[in-house]
Design a protein around this motif. Structure first.
Motif, PDB file in Angstrom:
ATOM      1  N   PRO A  24       0.885  -1.284   0.278  1.00  0.00           N
ATOM      2  CA  PRO A  24      -0.054   0.072   0.050  1.00  0.00           C
ATOM      3  C   PRO A  24       0.882   1.262  -0.003  1.00  0.00           C
ATOM      4  CG  PRO A  24      -0.078  -1.128   2.277  1.00  0.00           C
ATOM      5  CD  PRO A  24       0.838  -1.851   1.155  1.00  0.00           C
ATOM      6  N   ALA A  25       0.412   2.435  -0.320  1.00  0.00           N
ATOM      7  CA  ALA A  25       1.057   3.445  -0.390  1.00  0.00           C
ATOM      8  C   ALA A  25       1.261   3.931   0.930  1.00  0.00           C
ATOM      9  CB  ALA A  25       0.167   4.889  -1.062  1.00  0.00           C
ATOM     10  N   PRO A  26       2.576   4.588   1.282  1.00  0.00           N
ATOM     11  CA  PRO A  26       2.906   4.973   2.636  1.00  0.00           C
ATOM     12  C   PRO A  26       1.714   6.094   3.170  1.00  0.00           C
ATOM     13  CG  PRO A  26       4.759   4.885   1.045  1.00  0.00           C
ATOM     14  CD  PRO A  26       3.600   4.938   0.124  1.00  0.00           C
ATOM     15  N   ALA A  27       1.591   6.171   4.543  1.00  0.00           N
ATOM     16  CA  ALA A  27       0.701   6.930   5.010  1.00  0.00           C
ATOM     17  C   ALA A  27       1.408   8.373   4.769  1.00  0.00           C
ATOM     18  CB  ALA A  27       0.528   6.759   6.427  1.00  0.00           C
ATOM     19  N   ARG A  28       0.631   9.528   5.079  1.00  0.00           N
ATOM     20  CA  ARG A  28       1.335  10.822   5.069  1.00  0.00           C
ATOM     21  C   ARG A  28       2.448  10.945   6.135  1.00  0.00           C
ATOM     22  NH1 ARG A  28      -0.050  14.654   1.488  1.00  0.00           N
ATOM     23  NH2 ARG A  28      -2.188  14.183   1.599  1.00  0.00           N
ATOM     24  N   GLY A  29       3.559  11.804   5.727  1.00  0.00           N
ATOM     25  CA  GLY A  29       4.686  11.866   6.326  1.00  0.00           C
ATOM     26  C   GLY A  29       4.575  13.306   7.229  1.00  0.00           C
ATOM     27  N   VAL A  30       5.375  13.308   8.142  1.00  0.00           N
ATOM     28  CA  VAL A  30       5.354  14.353   9.066  1.00  0.00           C
ATOM     29  C   VAL A  30       6.719  15.029   9.348  1.00  0.00           C
ATOM     30  CG1 VAL A  30       4.662  15.231  11.503  1.00  0.00           C
ATOM     31  CG2 VAL A  30       3.318  13.412  10.336  1.00  0.00           C
ATOM     32  N   VAL A  31       7.128  16.220   9.252  1.00  0.00           N
ATOM     33  CA  VAL A  31       8.136  16.744   9.904  1.00  0.00           C
ATOM     34  C   VAL A  31       7.740  17.544  11.300  1.00  0.00           C
ATOM     35  CG1 VAL A  31       9.980  18.629   9.480  1.00  0.00           C
ATOM     36  CG2 VAL A  31       8.981  17.202   7.670  1.00  0.00           C
ATOM     37  N   LEU A  32       8.582  17.244  12.232  1.00  0.00           N
ATOM     38  CA  LEU A  32       8.367  17.986  13.459  1.00  0.00           C
ATOM     39  C   LEU A  32       9.457  18.918  13.917  1.00  0.00           C
ATOM     40  CD1 LEU A  32       7.923  14.494  15.561  1.00  0.00           C
ATOM     41  CD2 LEU A  32       6.044  16.202  14.720  1.00  0.00           C
ATOM     42  N   VAL A  33       9.099  19.943  14.202  1.00  0.00           N
ATOM     43  CA  VAL A  33      10.079  21.338  14.404  1.00  0.00           C
ATOM     44  C   VAL A  33       9.809  21.812  16.007  1.00  0.00           C
ATOM     45  CG1 VAL A  33      10.847  23.337  13.303  1.00  0.00           C
ATOM     46  CG2 VAL A  33       9.541  21.714  12.079  1.00  0.00           C
ATOM     47  N   HIS A  34      10.840  21.623  16.778  1.00  0.00           N
ATOM     48  CA  HIS A  34      10.785  22.145  17.973  1.00  0.00           C
ATOM     49  C   HIS A  34      11.007  23.595  17.939  1.00  0.00           C
ATOM     50  CE1 HIS A  34      15.178  23.151  18.351  1.00  0.00           C
ATOM     51  NE2 HIS A  34      15.431  22.043  17.413  1.00  0.00           N
ATOM     52  N   GLY A  35      10.846  24.360  19.367  1.00  0.00           N
ATOM     53  CA  GLY A  35      10.888  25.666  19.644  1.00  0.00           C
ATOM     54  C   GLY A  35      12.310  26.008  20.200  1.00  0.00           C
ATOM     55  N   PHE A  36      12.187  27.243  20.954  1.00  0.00           N
ATOM     56  CA  PHE A  36      13.312  27.908  21.459  1.00  0.00           C
ATOM     57  C   PHE A  36      13.826  27.124  22.653  1.00  0.00           C
ATOM     58  CE2 PHE A  36      14.848  31.505  24.129  1.00  0.00           C
ATOM     59  CZ  PHE A  36      16.214  31.806  23.385  1.00  0.00           C
ATOM     60  N   LEU A  37      15.028  26.846  22.492  1.00  0.00           N
ATOM     61  CA  LEU A  37      15.739  26.276  23.646  1.00  0.00           C
ATOM     62  C   LEU A  37      15.624  24.801  23.718  1.00  0.00           C
ATOM     63  CD1 LEU A  37      15.625  28.739  26.702  1.00  0.00           C
ATOM     64  CD2 LEU A  37      17.272  28.271  25.215  1.00  0.00           C
ATOM     65  N   ASP A  51      -5.675  13.736  13.132  1.00  0.00           N
ATOM     66  CA  ASP A  51      -6.696  13.880  12.443  1.00  0.00           C
ATOM     67  C   ASP A  51      -6.294  14.617  11.430  1.00  0.00           C
ATOM     68  OD1 ASP A  51      -8.211  12.291  14.135  1.00  0.00           O
ATOM     69  OD2 ASP A  51      -9.307  13.827  14.950  1.00  0.00           O
ATOM     70  N   ILE A  52      -5.597  15.794  11.539  1.00  0.00           N
ATOM     71  CA  ILE A  52      -5.260  16.478  10.230  1.00  0.00           C
ATOM     72  C   ILE A  52      -4.304  15.844   9.706  1.00  0.00           C
ATOM     73  CG2 ILE A  52      -4.075  18.715   9.667  1.00  0.00           C
ATOM     74  CD1 ILE A  52      -5.140  19.865  12.038  1.00  0.00           C
ATOM     75  N   ILE A  53      -3.275  15.151  10.131  1.00  0.00           N
ATOM     76  CA  ILE A  53      -2.185  14.325   9.478  1.00  0.00           C
ATOM     77  C   ILE A  53      -2.707  13.298   8.553  1.00  0.00           C
ATOM     78  CG2 ILE A  53      -0.166  12.914   9.902  1.00  0.00           C
ATOM     79  CD1 ILE A  53       0.611  14.738  12.393  1.00  0.00           C
ATOM     80  N   ALA A  54      -3.995  12.405   9.089  1.00  0.00           N
ATOM     81  CA  ALA A  54      -4.552  11.425   8.604  1.00  0.00           C
ATOM     82  C   ALA A  54      -5.328  11.670   7.434  1.00  0.00           C
ATOM     83  CB  ALA A  54      -4.932  10.653   9.523  1.00  0.00           C
ATOM     84  N   ALA A  55      -6.041  12.964   7.377  1.00  0.00           N
ATOM     85  CA  ALA A  55      -6.908  13.383   6.649  1.00  0.00           C
ATOM     86  C   ALA A  55      -6.419  13.585   5.050  1.00  0.00           C
ATOM     87  CB  ALA A  55      -7.468  15.087   6.891  1.00  0.00           C
ATOM     88  N   PRO A  56      -7.247  13.195   3.961  1.00  0.00           N
ATOM     89  CA  PRO A  56      -6.722  13.144   2.665  1.00  0.00           C
ATOM     90  C   PRO A  56      -6.262  14.515   2.186  1.00  0.00           C
ATOM     91  CG  PRO A  56      -9.217  12.445   2.685  1.00  0.00           C
ATOM     92  CD  PRO A  56      -8.475  12.570   4.226  1.00  0.00           C
TER      93      PRO A  56
END
Length: 310
Positions: free
Chosen positions: A117-130, A305-310
């Motif tokens: 099957p096609a891979p699920a939607r990917g995610v990039v995680l970006v942290h904050g200050f310090l 839910d946002i990540i999994a939405a088409p």
């Protein structure tokens, strides 16, 4: 020195000071030794409590000046609960995950199978200050369990310009897109949301992201940034030139890609309305402090839910 290294030294120095106090006082009076330890822990919580006092006062002034965005001011009960939750989460994030576990969970980009099957939607995680990528420790576990490939970046130099992080984000998005064959969702906490906007300005990237989620990001600056001496801290000053130019450079329609979570108990980004973006899907989550917001189960579920939405 990297973020993880200096945070590790801070934790270890605190542990050594604690051990030294106990060794010194215990033989003479175990009660005094334990009371001193309790007093030190209480002082740390009281120091954090000053952030909530400042936030409540600034938010109150903003409401009186009609700058609160029509949002409800937090109740005393909300402030106390947010303070307690923030102390717990900050202890875990800054005392364990970031200093000692930032590389414990690697990025996960499984190879796609031609007949699978096609891979699920990917995610990039970006942290904050310090912070560093260890901030996202529970997120990385959840994303992998749900089959979402991800890259969690560490933004360095820690006190450099936000514009210095463009190449790091560009490479992360490229890697996730190559692994999944489609644009990722990018999630930024605090300053991470501004880093995403700076990347999108430098590499016109609207078509390279599916959605952008920001959690307590100072889109209009942070009141406390006025006391910062770092390059990225000065860029987050409310009404500052860098933020004005960033907003000016954004094309019409870009903000429709954004979902912005914000709270009236955010002890780092206030007044409350500063974490909103005109034209974005702004979602108010009452009673959540700055770090706690990223781990509050309803917020995490909404993001998934946002990540999994088409």
């Amino acid at each position: 020195m990297t973020n993880a290294r200096w945070q590790r030294w801070m934790v270890l120095c605190n542990l050594l000071l604690t051990a030294g106090w106990l060794v010194w006082q215990w033989p003479a009076s175990p009660v005094r030794a334990l009371l001193g330890l309790a007093a030190a822990m209480l002082l740390l919580r009281l120091f954090m409590g000053l952030q909530f006092v400042a936030m409540a006062r600034v938010n109150g002034c903003a409401h009186r000046a009609d700058l609160g965005g029509g949002l409800p001011a937090p109740s005393l009960g909300q402030l106390l609960r947010a303070w307690s939750a923030e102390a717990r989460w900050a202890g875990v994030v800054f005392g364990w995950w970031q200093p000692f576990r930032h590389n414990a969970l690697p990025d996960w980009l499984p190879a796609a199978s031609a007949d699978g099957p096609a891979p699920a939607r990917g995610v990039v995680l970006v942290h904050g200050f310090l912070c560093n990528r260890g901030f996202w420790t529970p997120w990385m576990k959840v994303l992998r369990s749900r089959g979402h490939p991800f890259v969690a970046v560490t933004l360095e130099p820690a006190f450099g310009s936000i514009d210095d992080y463009v190449d790091t984000l560009d490479e992360a998005v490229r890697r996730v897109t190559a692994a999944t064959g489609r644009p990722p969702v990018v999630v930024g906490h605090s300053m991470g949301g501004l880093a995403v906007r700076a990347w999108m300005r430098a590499r016109p990237a609207d078509a390279r992201v599916h959605r952008v989620i920001t959690l307590g990001s100072p889109h209009h600056g942070a009141w406390a940034a006025r006391y910062s001496r770092s390059a990225n801290g000065r860029q987050m000053v409310r009404g500052g030139e860098w933020l004005r130019q960033l907003a000016h450079d954004e094309p019409a329609g870009r903000r429709a890609l954004f979902t912005c979570f914000y709270s009236n108990c955010d002890n780092a980004v206030y007044p409350t309305a500063t974490a909103m973006l005109d034209g974005a899907d702004n979602r108010f989550v009452p009673g959540l402090a700055h770090v706690h917001m990223a781990f509050h189960p309803p917020v995490v579920r909404a993001c998934l839910d946002i990540i999994a939405a088409p």
